[in-house]
Motif scaffolding. Sequence first.
Motif, PDB file in Angstrom:
ATOM      1  N   GLY A  88       0.765  -1.185  -0.040  1.00  0.00           N
ATOM      2  CA  GLY A  88      -0.042   0.016   0.010  1.00  0.00           C
ATOM      3  C   GLY A  88       0.948   1.351   0.168  1.00  0.00           C
ATOM      4  N   ILE A  89       0.276   2.373  -0.385  1.00  0.00           N
ATOM      5  CA  ILE A  89       0.948   3.823  -0.666  1.00  0.00           C
ATOM      6  C   ILE A  89       1.048   4.291   0.920  1.00  0.00           C
ATOM      7  CG2 ILE A  89       0.945   5.697  -1.704  1.00  0.00           C
ATOM      8  CD1 ILE A  89      -0.395   4.639  -4.155  1.00  0.00           C
ATOM      9  N   ASP A  90       2.213   4.522   1.302  1.00  0.00           N
ATOM     10  CA  ASP A  90       2.672   5.292   2.521  1.00  0.00           C
ATOM     11  C   ASP A  90       2.169   6.973   2.413  1.00  0.00           C
ATOM     12  OD1 ASP A  90       3.660   3.197   3.852  1.00  0.00           O
ATOM     13  OD2 ASP A  90       5.352   3.152   2.513  1.00  0.00           O
ATOM     14  N   LEU A  91       2.507   7.365   1.326  1.00  0.00           N
ATOM     15  CA  LEU A  91       2.461   8.876   1.048  1.00  0.00           C
ATOM     16  C   LEU A  91       2.315   9.158  -0.306  1.00  0.00           C
ATOM     17  CD1 LEU A  91       2.878  11.674   2.229  1.00  0.00           C
ATOM     18  CD2 LEU A  91       5.399  11.577   1.656  1.00  0.00           C
ATOM     19  N   GLN A  92       0.975   9.637  -0.578  1.00  0.00           N
ATOM     20  CA  GLN A  92       0.504   9.985  -1.955  1.00  0.00           C
ATOM     21  C   GLN A  92       0.899  11.610  -1.963  1.00  0.00           C
ATOM     22  OE1 GLN A  92      -0.709   8.151  -4.542  1.00  0.00           O
ATOM     23  NE2 GLN A  92      -0.154  10.094  -5.649  1.00  0.00           N
ATOM     24  N   VAL A  93       1.315  12.026  -3.260  1.00  0.00           N
ATOM     25  CA  VAL A  93       1.356  13.555  -3.436  1.00  0.00           C
ATOM     26  C   VAL A  93       0.441  13.758  -4.623  1.00  0.00           C
ATOM     27  CG1 VAL A  93       2.852  15.282  -4.520  1.00  0.00           C
ATOM     28  CG2 VAL A  93       4.000  13.440  -3.212  1.00  0.00           C
ATOM     29  N   LEU A  94      -0.390  14.620  -4.472  1.00  0.00           N
ATOM     30  CA  LEU A  94      -1.312  14.994  -5.527  1.00  0.00           C
ATOM     31  C   LEU A  94      -1.108  16.351  -5.883  1.00  0.00           C
ATOM     32  CD1 LEU A  94      -4.697  13.652  -3.677  1.00  0.00           C
ATOM     33  CD2 LEU A  94      -3.323  12.714  -5.464  1.00  0.00           C
ATOM     34  N   GLY A  95      -1.678  16.640  -7.194  1.00  0.00           N
ATOM     35  CA  GLY A  95      -1.875  18.239  -7.467  1.00  0.00           C
ATOM     36  C   GLY A  95      -3.277  18.227  -7.556  1.00  0.00           C
ATOM     37  N   LEU A  96      -3.532  19.531  -8.084  1.00  0.00           N
ATOM     38  CA  LEU A  96      -5.092  19.869  -8.270  1.00  0.00           C
ATOM     39  C   LEU A  96      -5.518  20.458  -9.592  1.00  0.00           C
ATOM     40  CD1 LEU A  96      -7.939  20.041  -6.443  1.00  0.00           C
ATOM     41  CD2 LEU A  96      -7.109  22.441  -6.291  1.00  0.00           C
ATOM     42  N   GLY A  97      -6.543  19.873 -10.317  1.00  0.00           N
ATOM     43  CA  GLY A  97      -6.966  20.187 -11.650  1.00  0.00           C
ATOM     44  C   GLY A  97      -7.686  21.418 -11.438  1.00  0.00           C
ATOM     45  N   GLU A  98      -7.657  22.212 -12.436  1.00  0.00           N
ATOM     46  CA  GLU A  98      -8.502  23.367 -12.368  1.00  0.00           C
ATOM     47  C   GLU A  98      -9.972  23.400 -12.007  1.00  0.00           C
ATOM     48  OE1 GLU A  98      -8.348  26.366 -15.640  1.00  0.00           O
ATOM     49  OE2 GLU A  98      -6.130  25.601 -15.850  1.00  0.00           O
ATOM     50  N   ASN A  99     -10.592  22.171 -12.360  1.00  0.00           N
ATOM     51  CA  ASN A  99     -11.937  21.673 -12.255  1.00  0.00           C
ATOM     52  C   ASN A  99     -12.111  20.779 -11.158  1.00  0.00           C
ATOM     53  OD1 ASN A  99     -10.843  19.216 -12.757  1.00  0.00           O
ATOM     54  ND2 ASN A  99     -12.304  18.810 -14.847  1.00  0.00           N
ATOM     55  N   GLY A 100     -11.260  20.660 -10.192  1.00  0.00           N
ATOM     56  CA  GLY A 100     -11.207  19.949  -8.950  1.00  0.00           C
ATOM     57  C   GLY A 100     -10.663  18.557  -8.970  1.00  0.00           C
TER      58      GLY A 100
END
Length: 243
Positions: A125-137
């Motif tokens: 399983g993923i310990d740490l997930q990095v995310l960005g954000l789309g303009e539409n959420g």
Amino acid sequence: MEVIVTENYQQMSQRAARIVAKAILAKPSLVLGLATGDTPRGMYRCLVSFYQEGLLDFSQVTTFNLDEYVGLDPYDSHSYHFYMQEELMGKINIRPENVHILLGIASDLLEECCQFEQSIERSGGIDLQVLGLGENGHIGFNEPGADWGSVTHLVKLTEETRKANSRFFSSWEEVPEKALTMGIKTIMQADRILLLVSGKNKGAALREALFGPVTPRVPASVLQLHPQVMVLVDQGTTQFEGS
Ligand code: GLP
């Protein structure tokens, strides 16, 4: 949910890189979920410098990327494979077999998604997930209306997302219409989530994601339900303050 507003893009990137670095130092065999787009580039630059300075060792780290365009060869300069190689993987000592990026030209895309999910499971399983954000959420390529029970799957991109991402392509026709993405459930199963937000065009989506109702209309709003989310916001992301 912890929200930290940084003075500028560089500060946001440095803080993000320090969070990832700390996680690797605490657990050298970290399973890291990664994002693409313009937002995390600065974080990748900092991680590469930490590695070059001898502060970080990626030899036991495993990574899973959020998404990939359908139809693009990994060597295509617009693919997320290419992006990751350029921004990070080609510059650190990660083992190629520990890097997992969905293959957008797989002959059986559903099988590709299944195998990706199985690999995440096998890794513990993923310990740490990095995310960005789309303009539409959107998060990953989970567009508005996304199914919250979804695991890795094939999606049709919205016009908005194709428009937002067309800046990376030389013509509209080249912008892929489909992608493979981790599902909302896959993302929510990560132990910790680090959401990076930068850019004036993200203010409205950020406000809705953090303070609006939890609704599939704004996929990132699901993060309000995750127990361990940190949001790093570059102050240039206007319209955020005062909301
Ligand atoms: C793409 C990616 C997302 C990313 C988003 C924002 O659509 N699939 O994972 O978060 O773009 O990108 P940017 O950081 O370039 O604004």
